[in-house]
Structures are given as structure tokens and as C-alpha cells.
Design a protein around this motif. Structure first.
Motif, PDB file in Angstrom:
ATOM      1  N   LEU A   1      25.975 -34.605 -25.807  1.00  0.00           N
ATOM      2  CA  LEU A   1      26.505 -33.246 -26.143  1.00  0.00           C
ATOM      3  C   LEU A   1      26.790 -32.530 -24.945  1.00  0.00           C
ATOM      4  N   ASP A   2      25.845 -32.643 -24.013  1.00  0.00           N
ATOM      5  CA  ASP A   2      25.840 -31.831 -22.754  1.00  0.00           C
ATOM      6  C   ASP A   2      27.221 -32.373 -21.904  1.00  0.00           C
ATOM      7  N   GLU A   3      27.290 -33.585 -21.834  1.00  0.00           N
ATOM      8  CA  GLU A   3      28.872 -33.810 -21.385  1.00  0.00           C
ATOM      9  C   GLU A   3      29.991 -33.328 -22.231  1.00  0.00           C
ATOM     10  N   LYS A   4      29.691 -33.353 -23.303  1.00  0.00           N
ATOM     11  CA  LYS A   4      31.128 -32.681 -24.169  1.00  0.00           C
ATOM     12  C   LYS A   4      31.130 -31.284 -23.815  1.00  0.00           C
ATOM     13  N   ALA A   5      29.754 -30.595 -23.662  1.00  0.00           N
ATOM     14  CA  ALA A   5      29.660 -29.216 -23.576  1.00  0.00           C
ATOM     15  C   ALA A   5      30.543 -28.800 -22.174  1.00  0.00           C
ATOM     16  N   ALA A   6      30.316 -29.606 -20.975  1.00  0.00           N
ATOM     17  CA  ALA A   6      30.907 -29.683 -19.852  1.00  0.00           C
ATOM     18  C   ALA A   6      32.227 -29.615 -19.901  1.00  0.00           C
ATOM     19  N   VAL A   7      32.775 -30.580 -20.646  1.00  0.00           N
ATOM     20  CA  VAL A   7      33.964 -30.714 -20.477  1.00  0.00           C
ATOM     21  C   VAL A   7      34.727 -29.702 -21.300  1.00  0.00           C
ATOM     22  N   THR A   8      34.275 -28.996 -22.256  1.00  0.00           N
ATOM     23  CA  THR A   8      34.752 -28.101 -23.091  1.00  0.00           C
ATOM     24  C   THR A   8      34.775 -26.600 -22.301  1.00  0.00           C
ATOM     25  N   THR A   9      33.708 -26.488 -21.417  1.00  0.00           N
ATOM     26  CA  THR A   9      33.915 -25.191 -20.669  1.00  0.00           C
ATOM     27  C   THR A   9      34.249 -25.397 -19.310  1.00  0.00           C
ATOM     28  N   SER A  10      34.515 -26.496 -19.088  1.00  0.00           N
ATOM     29  CA  SER A  10      35.178 -26.849 -17.567  1.00  0.00           C
ATOM     30  C   SER A  10      33.956 -26.527 -16.583  1.00  0.00           C
ATOM     31  N   ASP A  11      32.606 -26.702 -17.172  1.00  0.00           N
ATOM     32  CA  ASP A  11      31.539 -26.227 -16.171  1.00  0.00           C
ATOM     33  C   ASP A  11      30.690 -27.267 -16.336  1.00  0.00           C
ATOM     34  N   SER A  12      30.259 -27.876 -15.056  1.00  0.00           N
ATOM     35  CA  SER A  12      29.445 -29.204 -15.173  1.00  0.00           C
ATOM     36  C   SER A  12      27.792 -28.987 -15.361  1.00  0.00           C
ATOM     37  N   ALA A  13      27.568 -27.488 -15.273  1.00  0.00           N
ATOM     38  CA  ALA A  13      26.295 -27.155 -15.454  1.00  0.00           C
ATOM     39  C   ALA A  13      26.118 -26.755 -16.812  1.00  0.00           C
ATOM     40  N   ALA A  14      27.016 -26.615 -17.702  1.00  0.00           N
ATOM     41  CA  ALA A  14      27.090 -26.122 -18.948  1.00  0.00           C
ATOM     42  C   ALA A  14      25.946 -27.147 -19.780  1.00  0.00           C
ATOM     43  N   ARG A  15      25.041 -26.672 -20.714  1.00  0.00           N
ATOM     44  CA  ARG A  15      24.354 -27.467 -21.512  1.00  0.00           C
ATOM     45  C   ARG A  15      24.434 -26.841 -22.909  1.00  0.00           C
ATOM     46  N   VAL A  16      24.204 -27.686 -23.892  1.00  0.00           N
ATOM     47  CA  VAL A  16      24.285 -27.426 -25.436  1.00  0.00           C
ATOM     48  C   VAL A  16      23.135 -26.549 -25.448  1.00  0.00           C
ATOM     49  N   ALA A  17      23.163 -25.797 -26.550  1.00  0.00           N
ATOM     50  CA  ALA A  17      22.280 -25.052 -27.358  1.00  0.00           C
ATOM     51  C   ALA A  17      22.227 -25.155 -28.788  1.00  0.00           C
ATOM     52  N   GLU A  18      21.115 -25.065 -29.572  1.00  0.00           N
ATOM     53  CA  GLU A  18      20.910 -25.108 -30.884  1.00  0.00           C
ATOM     54  C   GLU A  18      20.969 -26.524 -31.353  1.00  0.00           C
ATOM     55  N   LEU A  19      20.472 -27.407 -30.735  1.00  0.00           N
ATOM     56  CA  LEU A  19      20.803 -28.818 -30.796  1.00  0.00           C
ATOM     57  C   LEU A  19      19.915 -29.175 -32.011  1.00  0.00           C
ATOM     58  N   THR A  20      20.636 -29.965 -33.067  1.00  0.00           N
ATOM     59  CA  THR A  20      20.153 -30.610 -34.120  1.00  0.00           C
ATOM     60  C   THR A  20      20.658 -31.881 -34.352  1.00  0.00           C
ATOM     61  N   HIS A  21      19.638 -32.767 -34.932  1.00  0.00           N
ATOM     62  CA  HIS A  21      20.171 -34.203 -34.842  1.00  0.00           C
ATOM     63  C   HIS A  21      20.198 -34.538 -36.553  1.00  0.00           C
ATOM     64  N   THR A  22      21.141 -35.583 -36.693  1.00  0.00           N
ATOM     65  CA  THR A  22      21.260 -36.078 -38.232  1.00  0.00           C
ATOM     66  C   THR A  22      20.163 -37.214 -38.512  1.00  0.00           C
ATOM     67  N   ALA A  23      20.369 -37.659 -39.778  1.00  0.00           N
ATOM     68  CA  ALA A  23      19.741 -38.904 -40.113  1.00  0.00           C
ATOM     69  C   ALA A  23      20.333 -40.254 -39.690  1.00  0.00           C
ATOM     70  N   TRP A  24      21.602 -40.180 -39.126  1.00  0.00           N
ATOM     71  CA  TRP A  24      22.651 -41.316 -39.393  1.00  0.00           C
ATOM     72  C   TRP A  24      21.901 -42.358 -38.245  1.00  0.00           C
ATOM     73  N   PRO A  25      21.355 -41.863 -37.000  1.00  0.00           N
ATOM     74  CA  PRO A  25      21.005 -43.057 -36.085  1.00  0.00           C
ATOM     75  C   PRO A  25      19.763 -43.639 -36.802  1.00  0.00           C
ATOM     76  N   TYR A  26      18.895 -43.114 -37.598  1.00  0.00           N
ATOM     77  CA  TYR A  26      18.165 -43.943 -38.362  1.00  0.00           C
ATOM     78  C   TYR A  26      18.635 -44.808 -39.269  1.00  0.00           C
ATOM     79  N   VAL A  27      19.495 -44.401 -40.115  1.00  0.00           N
ATOM     80  CA  VAL A  27      20.340 -45.185 -40.885  1.00  0.00           C
ATOM     81  C   VAL A  27      21.053 -46.610 -40.111  1.00  0.00           C
ATOM     82  N   THR A  28      21.245 -46.203 -38.807  1.00  0.00           N
ATOM     83  CA  THR A  28      21.985 -47.344 -38.109  1.00  0.00           C
ATOM     84  C   THR A  28      20.774 -48.251 -37.531  1.00  0.00           C
ATOM     85  N   ALA A  29      19.691 -47.736 -37.260  1.00  0.00           N
ATOM     86  CA  ALA A  29      18.523 -48.423 -37.165  1.00  0.00           C
ATOM     87  C   ALA A  29      18.148 -49.498 -38.349  1.00  0.00           C
ATOM     88  N   ALA A  30      18.053 -49.009 -39.438  1.00  0.00           N
ATOM     89  CA  ALA A  30      18.004 -49.600 -40.573  1.00  0.00           C
ATOM     90  C   ALA A  30      18.866 -50.783 -40.866  1.00  0.00           C
TER      91      ALA A  30
END
Length: 220
Positions: A129-158
Motif C-alpha cells: 500500500l505504501d508503494e501504491k501511495a507513492a505511485v499515486t502521489t508521485s512522492d516516494s515519501a508518501a505513506r498510507v493512512a487509515e490502514l485496514t486488513h481483510t480476512a482474505w490472507p487468512y483464507v489463503t493460509a487456510a
């Protein structure tokens, strides 16, 4: 009066393979069905869940915020690759015997374990997400805010764990599973296989015509 020896007559490879398949225990067949179901389901779950959204966030741009999200493939491509490898290993289990089957079973087990571990490691990752934020803003120092995660990684692990279980079943019961029939192995053809064309007799015109119909050169 002489005695007749009861020595067994060596059987061809195809006959031995057929007897091995018939000798497979019912428990082995049940474990085979379970491994097929677990392996196929595990691969499908990993491939499906890896394409879903794993995390979301926002980035500031022009006085406002832009929503961002990344899929499992953006975070790590390892689960998808290992699911494909595991599925191929599951199919290959039936094409090999003995030591080859053991190696393929180990590969199936490691594929499942690796897919599950990679998914769990990527569950809290924010680098994509930080990499995508940097690309979106054209600012390599940009960082994502309000970060949330879904349950899909755990479904993948299952799904990876299902592949792992299929591999463990293959390691435990694989020796009792049937394999591809030996009648199709190198050096043994299927029963009643067609033989090659008969030699052409140059003194018989019908043989010459038959050879020409087959696309052969009767003068050779």
C-alpha cells in the motif's frame, strides 16, 4: 517319478502393475480420495483468495484523500505460485512410483506449508500500500493512512493448510495408492497395439498401391 517345481513364473511389468493396483487397500483408496479433495480445494482457495483485497487505506492528495487497496497478488505472489506447484505435484503423484512419489509428496507438502506461511506473513504487511501511495502521489515519501486488513490472507493460509494436509496424506499413504498403468510405460505397449505396416513386396502391385496410400515411398 519326478516332482514338478512350483516356482513362480516371472510376470511382465504390466501384469505386476495391474496386480499392485488391485491390491490397494480400501483405506488407501479413501486416503487417496481425501488427498485429491483437499489438494484441489486448497489450490482453488489459494488462487481465489490471493486475488481478493487484502488491505485498504487512504493517502492525502491535493488537499483530500484517495482510497487505495491492494490484492494478495500485490502483497506477495508466493501463495499463487506455490498453489500451482502444489496442484502439479498432486497430479504428478499418480505418474511416479516409489522414490519419485515420495519426492513429489514432499514437494506437495512444502508447497502447502509455504503458501500458508507467505499468506500469514503478508496479512499485516503495508509495504504494498505504501508503494501504491507513492505511485499515486508521485512522492516516494508518501505513506498510507487509515490502514485496514481483510480476512482474505487468512483464507489463503487456510487453503495452504489444505494443500499441506494433502501432502501429509501422500507421505503417509502414497505407497498404497494406484499409479498409471504399467502397460503404457516405455517398452510395453497397450494390449492389442497395432503393429507397423508389413514390408512392401515390389513384385505385388497391390502392395505398392497400399504403400502409396499410406504416404510411403515403396522404392526404398
Amino acid at each position: 517319478m519326478g516332482y514338478v517345481s512350483a516356482a513362480s513364473v516371472p510376470q511382465p511389468r504390466a501384469a505386476r502393475a495391474d496386480e499392485e493396483e488391485k491390491a490397494a487397500a480400501p483405506g488407501g483408496r479413501r486416503s487417496l480420495a481425501a488427498a485429491l479433495l483437499l489438494g484441489a480445494a486448497g489450490s482453488a482457495v489459494v488462487l481465489l483468495a490471493s486475488g481478493r483485497t487484502w488491505s485498504r487505506g487512504t493517502v492525502e492528495l491535493g488537499g483530500g484523500t484517495v482510497p487505495l487497496q491492494v490484492t494478495g497478488g500485490d502483497v506477495t505472489g508466493l501463495p499463487t505460485a506455490l498453489a500451482v506447484v502444489g496442484l502439479a505435484a498432486l497430479v504428478a503423484v499418480f505418474a511416479v512410483r516409489r522414490a519419485g512419489r515420495l519426492l513429489v509428496s514432499v514437494l506437495l507438502t512444502l508447497s502447502g506449508a509455504g503458501a500458508a506461511a507467505a499468506a500469514l506473513l503478508g496479512a499485516g504487511d503495508s509495504a504494498a500500500l505504501d508503494e501504491k501511495a507513492a505511485v499515486t502521489t508521485s512522492d516516494s515519501a508518501a505513506r498510507v493512512a487509515e490502514l485496514t486488513h481483510t480476512a482474505w490472507p487468512y483464507v489463503t493460509a487456510a487453503g495452504g493448510l489444505l494443500l499441506l494436509l494433502a501432502g501429509l496424506l501422500a507421505l503417509r499413504h502414497g505407497r498404497s495408492w494406484p499409479a498409471m498403468s504399467g502397460r503404457y510405460e516405455r517398452g510395453t505397449g497397450p494390449r492389442g497395439a497395432r503393429k507397423g505396416p508389413a514390408p512392401v513386396d515390389p513384385d505385388r502391385p497391390e502392395d505398392l498401391w497400399k504403400a502409396l496410400d499410406r504416404g510411403e515411398d515403396p522404392t526404398r
